[in-house]
Scaffold this active site. Structure first.
Site, short mmCIF file in Angstrom:
data_model
loop_
_atom_site.label_atom_id
_atom_site.label_comp_id
_atom_site.label_asym_id
_atom_site.label_seq_id
_atom_site.Cartn_x
_atom_site.Cartn_y
_atom_site.Cartn_z
N GLY A 176 -8.64 10.10 -5.00
CA GLY A 176 -8.74 10.17 -3.54
C GLY A 176 -9.05 8.82 -2.96
O GLY A 176 -8.64 7.78 -3.51
N SER A 177 -9.80 8.81 -1.89
CA SER A 177 -10.02 7.56 -1.16
C SER A 177 -11.19 6.77 -1.72
O SER A 177 -12.09 7.32 -2.36
CB SER A 177 -10.33 7.89 0.31
OG SER A 177 -11.59 8.55 0.38
N GLN A 178 -11.17 5.47 -1.42
CA GLN A 178 -12.24 4.59 -1.90
C GLN A 178 -13.59 4.95 -1.29
O GLN A 178 -14.59 5.02 -2.03
CB GLN A 178 -11.89 3.14 -1.62
CG GLN A 178 -12.80 2.16 -2.34
CD GLN A 178 -12.89 0.83 -1.62
OE1 GLN A 178 -12.10 0.55 -0.73
NE2 GLN A 178 -13.86 0.03 -2.00
N PRO A 179 -13.67 5.22 0.02
CA PRO A 179 -14.98 5.59 0.59
C PRO A 179 -15.59 6.79 -0.10
O PRO A 179 -16.79 6.84 -0.38
CB PRO A 179 -14.66 5.88 2.06
CG PRO A 179 -13.42 5.10 2.34
CD PRO A 179 -12.63 5.10 1.06
N THR A 180 -14.77 7.78 -0.41
CA THR A 180 -15.31 8.96 -1.10
C THR A 180 -15.73 8.61 -2.51
O THR A 180 -16.76 9.09 -3.01
CB THR A 180 -14.26 10.08 -1.09
OG1 THR A 180 -13.96 10.41 0.27
CG2 THR A 180 -14.74 11.31 -1.82
N ALA A 181 -14.96 7.74 -3.15
CA ALA A 181 -15.34 7.31 -4.51
C ALA A 181 -16.70 6.62 -4.49
O ALA A 181 -17.53 6.80 -5.39
CB ALA A 181 -14.28 6.37 -5.06
N GLU A 201 -9.52 7.46 -9.54
CA GLU A 201 -8.13 7.03 -9.26
C GLU A 201 -7.98 6.95 -7.76
O GLU A 201 -7.93 7.98 -7.08
CB GLU A 201 -7.15 8.05 -9.86
CG GLU A 201 -7.07 8.02 -11.37
CD GLU A 201 -6.52 6.70 -11.88
OE1 GLU A 201 -6.88 6.30 -12.98
OE2 GLU A 201 -5.74 6.05 -11.15
N CYS A 208 -0.25 7.45 -3.77
CA CYS A 208 -1.02 6.21 -3.94
C CYS A 208 -0.14 5.10 -4.49
O CYS A 208 -0.51 3.93 -4.40
CB CYS A 208 -2.20 6.46 -4.85
SG CYS A 208 -1.75 6.83 -6.54
N GLU A 240 -5.87 7.04 -16.93
CA GLU A 240 -5.49 8.38 -17.37
C GLU A 240 -4.21 8.27 -18.19
O GLU A 240 -3.38 7.40 -17.92
CB GLU A 240 -5.28 9.29 -16.16
CG GLU A 240 -6.56 9.51 -15.33
CD GLU A 240 -6.31 10.25 -14.01
OE1 GLU A 240 -5.30 9.95 -13.36
OE2 GLU A 240 -7.11 11.12 -13.67
N1 LIG Z 1 -4.47 9.65 -4.27
C1 LIG Z 1 -4.89 8.78 -3.41
O1 LIG Z 1 -4.96 7.60 -3.59
C2 LIG Z 1 -5.32 9.34 -2.16
C3 LIG Z 1 -5.81 8.53 -1.20
N2 LIG Z 1 -6.23 9.06 -0.04
C4 LIG Z 1 -6.73 8.16 0.97
O2 LIG Z 1 -7.90 8.73 1.50
C5 LIG Z 1 -7.74 8.88 2.89
C6 LIG Z 1 -8.50 10.07 3.38
O3 LIG Z 1 -7.95 11.24 2.71
P1 LIG Z 1 -8.93 12.35 2.28
O4 LIG Z 1 -8.25 13.60 1.94
O5 LIG Z 1 -10.03 12.41 3.29
O6 LIG Z 1 -9.41 11.78 0.89
P2 LIG Z 1 -10.78 12.10 0.25
O7 LIG Z 1 -10.98 11.08 -0.77
O8 LIG Z 1 -11.83 12.28 1.26
O9 LIG Z 1 -10.53 13.55 -0.44
C7 LIG Z 1 -10.10 13.65 -1.74
C8 LIG Z 1 -10.89 14.78 -2.40
O10 LIG Z 1 -12.26 14.43 -2.40
C9 LIG Z 1 -13.03 15.46 -1.80
N3 LIG Z 1 -14.19 14.84 -1.16
C10 LIG Z 1 -14.26 14.28 0.07
N4 LIG Z 1 -15.50 13.83 0.32
C11 LIG Z 1 -16.26 14.12 -0.80
C12 LIG Z 1 -17.61 13.91 -1.17
N5 LIG Z 1 -18.48 13.32 -0.35
N6 LIG Z 1 -18.03 14.34 -2.40
C13 LIG Z 1 -17.15 14.94 -3.25
N7 LIG Z 1 -15.86 15.18 -2.96
C14 LIG Z 1 -15.42 14.75 -1.74
C15 LIG Z 1 -12.08 16.12 -0.84
O11 LIG Z 1 -12.50 17.42 -0.50
C16 LIG Z 1 -10.81 16.12 -1.66
O12 LIG Z 1 -10.83 17.18 -2.58
C17 LIG Z 1 -6.24 9.00 3.08
O13 LIG Z 1 -5.88 8.66 4.40
C18 LIG Z 1 -5.74 8.01 2.08
O14 LIG Z 1 -5.82 6.71 2.63
C19 LIG Z 1 -6.23 10.39 0.20
C20 LIG Z 1 -5.70 11.25 -0.76
C21 LIG Z 1 -5.19 10.78 -2.00
N1 LIG Z 2 -2.84 9.47 -8.22
C1 LIG Z 2 -1.67 9.60 -7.55
C2 LIG Z 2 -0.48 9.71 -8.17
C3 LIG Z 2 -0.35 9.80 -9.60
C4 LIG Z 2 0.89 9.88 -10.12
C5 LIG Z 2 1.12 10.12 -11.55
O1 LIG Z 2 0.16 10.32 -12.29
O2 LIG Z 2 2.29 10.16 -11.92
C6 LIG Z 2 -1.77 9.68 -6.09
O3 LIG Z 2 -0.73 9.67 -5.42
O4 LIG Z 2 -2.88 9.76 -5.62
#
Ligand SMILES: NC(=O)C1=CN([C@@H]2O[C@H](COP(=O)(O)OP(=O)(O)OC[C@H]3O[C@@H](n4cnc5c(N)ncnc54)[C@H](O)[C@@H]3O)[C@@H](O)[C@H]2O)C=CC1
Ligand SMILES: N/C(=C\C=C\C(=O)O)C(=O)O
Length: 524
Positions: free
Chosen positions: A268-273, A290, A324, A505
């Site tokens: 997910g997102s960096q802030p959440t990470a 990731e 991503c 991974e």
């Molecule tokens: N795969 C990637 O690289 C992704 C990147 N993003 C980025 O993040 C931005 C925001 O998207 P979000 O869906 O809000 O991503 P997010 O990182 O907030 O959410 C991803 C997962 O984390 C969970 N989550 C959120 N806050 C949490 C916390 N405090 N503790 C534990 N789990 C938590 C969410 O419920 C969801 O299951 C997007 O605009 C994008 O820029 C979002 C989704 C995927």
């Molecule tokens: N982690 C993401 C994609 C991964 C792709 C793959 O394992 O083939 C993402 O879009 O957040």
């Protein structure tokens, strides 16, 4: 065979809170001129948590929206600490017997689950497309097939890991390593590739003998819920896979901070990470993070444009740019810049935005209204900085059926005449927006490509193989595709450097993440 039909589990919510909410919603629809019959109260799909092999209703639910219409169509459990506690109890109880099974026995269960998912491919693809907004074609050809492959891949790779051994003959010693499952794995997955990324974590975790508590994104929970209906038939014992739905701050944080969950795999997102890292720190948890990217495509003058342009359109706009690994910065050598720009814009205009159920659509709806506004705000910012928007948002017109006018749609957008210092060139937009800028030399473009905080993926286009190797090695990213994009080798490490994450991974990497290693010395 039991159907996976969503209607099969349509749940009509009955509580007083729902009837008041229904009345409010009908009033809103009437005001919006939407025909809505009192008798025909829209049946909402109501999901339930899956704990200890059973579906468990939750007394509080969240609205989940169809991105193509902007309407609520599903209710997702708004779980909290109580549900996590129940899941931990189930996962703890299931761990001894599941971890004691041989890799061969666990492999057979994963293969059966893969077969059952494959048999339900169409229903899962329809559900994923409706839930996430992606096109039915992408769900059918990428999301669900890769979910099946994830189980098949780890069902095979778990049988082929080796351990290490050394000898100290002069001391009469032999040393060898053994690996054992960590215990209860906490898995948190995002909304962009819902089942694809959930199964990319569940498969290796249970293959290695762990039990899991997974929390999918509250924005896209349906296919995870559908997968739960197949677990018993696949032979997954109760408590091995527990899926708890809800928001990050409420149930996600309860999972991350639980003392009996020693490991978190997050995408997910960096802030959440950052938040997850803080919460897990007191427990010294193992983390796999990731995160996002700001991925460059570097196109040299000797690139094959006939291949490069369609692939770079796809790498920029696939899944509405919500991957991503998507390209969001395109560096083009000056001598071919004008030619590239003209052909790239022409090809982008052919990338059809349509309703997700349209098999000919290349791009569907973005995940949410908030995300759509966030993506659009970057384009407004670029325009205010004097950049040129060559096509897409604010330049071309988007035509949609009337029922989809409130959907979260936008056109693929190409920005140029933008500075490297712009937020559009530095920050992850995570939408169908890409920036195209010229460069002169190899040294210059490597420095510029590496100048952002992310380091996930890159593509390099050239017919000079020496240059390809040289540039690929100098790029600070975890993945470099040359003259292609997203050809995935699941055996090898996947993940980013810098702010794109921690850990990798893949066959060996996931196995090592989901197990603890021990070195044993035998004095003979
Ligand atoms: N795969 C990637 O690289 C992704 C990147 N993003 C980025 O993040 C931005 C925001 O998207 P979000 O869906 O809000 O991503 P997010 O990182 O907030 O959410 C991803 C997962 O984390 C969970 N989550 C959120 N806050 C949490 C916390 N405090 N503790 C534990 N789990 C938590 C969410 O419920 C969801 O299951 C997007 O605009 C994008 O820029 C979002 C989704 C995927
Ligand atoms: N982690 C993401 C994609 C991964 C792709 C793959 O394992 O083939 C993402 O879009 O957040």
């Amino acid at each position: 065979m039991r159907t996976l039909g969503l209607e099969a589990r349509v749940g009509l919510t009955q509580g007083r809170e729902r009837s008041n909410e229904n009345r409010r919603r009908q009033l809103r629809r009437r005001k919006a001129g939407v025909a809505f019959t009192m008798a025909g109260t829209k049946a909402l799909l109501t999901l339930e948590n899956f704990i200890n092999g059973k579906f468990v209703p939750c007394n509080s639910c969240l609205d989940s929206y169809d991105p193509s219409t902007g309407e609520v169509y599903c209710r997702v459990p708004n779980s909290g600490k109580e549900e996590i506690e129940a899941a931990v109890e189930a996962a703890r109880a299931a761990f001894p017997s599941w971890s004691a099974r041989s890799p061969q026995e666990r492999s057979q269960v994963l293969h059966r689950l893969a077969d059952l998912l494959e048999q339900s491919l169409e229903e899962l693809a329809q559900a994923e497309s409706r839930d996430q907004g992606k096109t039915i074609t992408l769900a059918r050809t990428m999301d669900i097939p890769r979910s099946v492959q994830n189980f098949r891949f780890f069902a095979s790779s778990i049988l082929h890991h080796t351990s290490e051994c050394t000898h100290m003959d002069h001391l009469g010693c032999l040393h060898y390593t053994v690996r054992a499952p960590v215990g209860i794995a906490g898995l948190i997955s995002p909304w962009n590739l819902p089942l694809y990324l959930l199964t990319w974590k569940v498969a290796p975790a249970i293959a290695a003998g762990n039990t899991v508590i997974a929390k999918p994104s509250e924005l896209t929970s349906v296919t995870a819920w559908m997968m739960c209906k197949l677990l018993e038939k696949a032979g997954v014992p109760p408590g091995v896979v527990n899926i708890v739905f809800g928001t990050g701050p409420r149930v996600g944080e309860a999972l991350v901070s639980h003392p009996e969950v020693p490991l978190i795999s997050f995408t997910g997102s960096q802030p959440t990470a950052e938040r997850i890292t803080q919460l897990s720190a007191p427990h010294c948890k193992k983390l796999s993070l990731e995160l996002g990217g700001k991925n460059p495509a570097i196109i040299f003058e000797d690139a094959n444009l006939e291949e490069c342009i369609p692939t770079t359109v796809r790498s920029s706009f696939a899944n509405q740019g919500e991957i991503c690994l998507c390209t969001s910065r395109i560096f083009v050598q000056k001598s071919i810049y004008s030619e590239f720009l003209e052909k790239f814009v022409q090809a982008t205009r052919m990338w059809k935005v349509g309703i997700p159920s349209d098999p000919s659509a290349s791009m569907g709806a973005l995940i949410s209204k908030a995300h759509l506004e966030k993506v659009r705000s970057y384009i407004k910012r670029a325009r205010s900085e004097g950049a040129r928007i060559l096509c897409g948002e604010g330049v071309d017109t988007l035509s949609l059926p009337s029922r989809n006018r409130a959907g979260y749609f936008m056109l693929p957008t190409v920005i140029t005449d933008i500075k490297d210092e712009s937020c559009c060139m530095k920050e992850e937009i995570f939408g169908p927006v890409t920036c195209v800028v010229p460069f002169e030399s190899e040294e210059e473009v490597i420095q510029r490509a590496n100048s952002v905080k992310y380091g996930l993926a890159a593509t390099v286009w050239s017919s000079n193989v020496g240059r390809i190797h040289r540039v690929a090695k100098k790029l600070r990213s975890g993945l470099v595709w040359t003259n292609c994009w997203l050809i995935r080798e699941l055996n090898l490490p996947f993940g980013g450097m810098k702010s794109s994450g921690v850990g990798r991974e893949g066959a060996k990497d996931s196995y090592e993440f989901f197990t603890e290693v021990k070195t044993i010395t035998i004095k003979h």
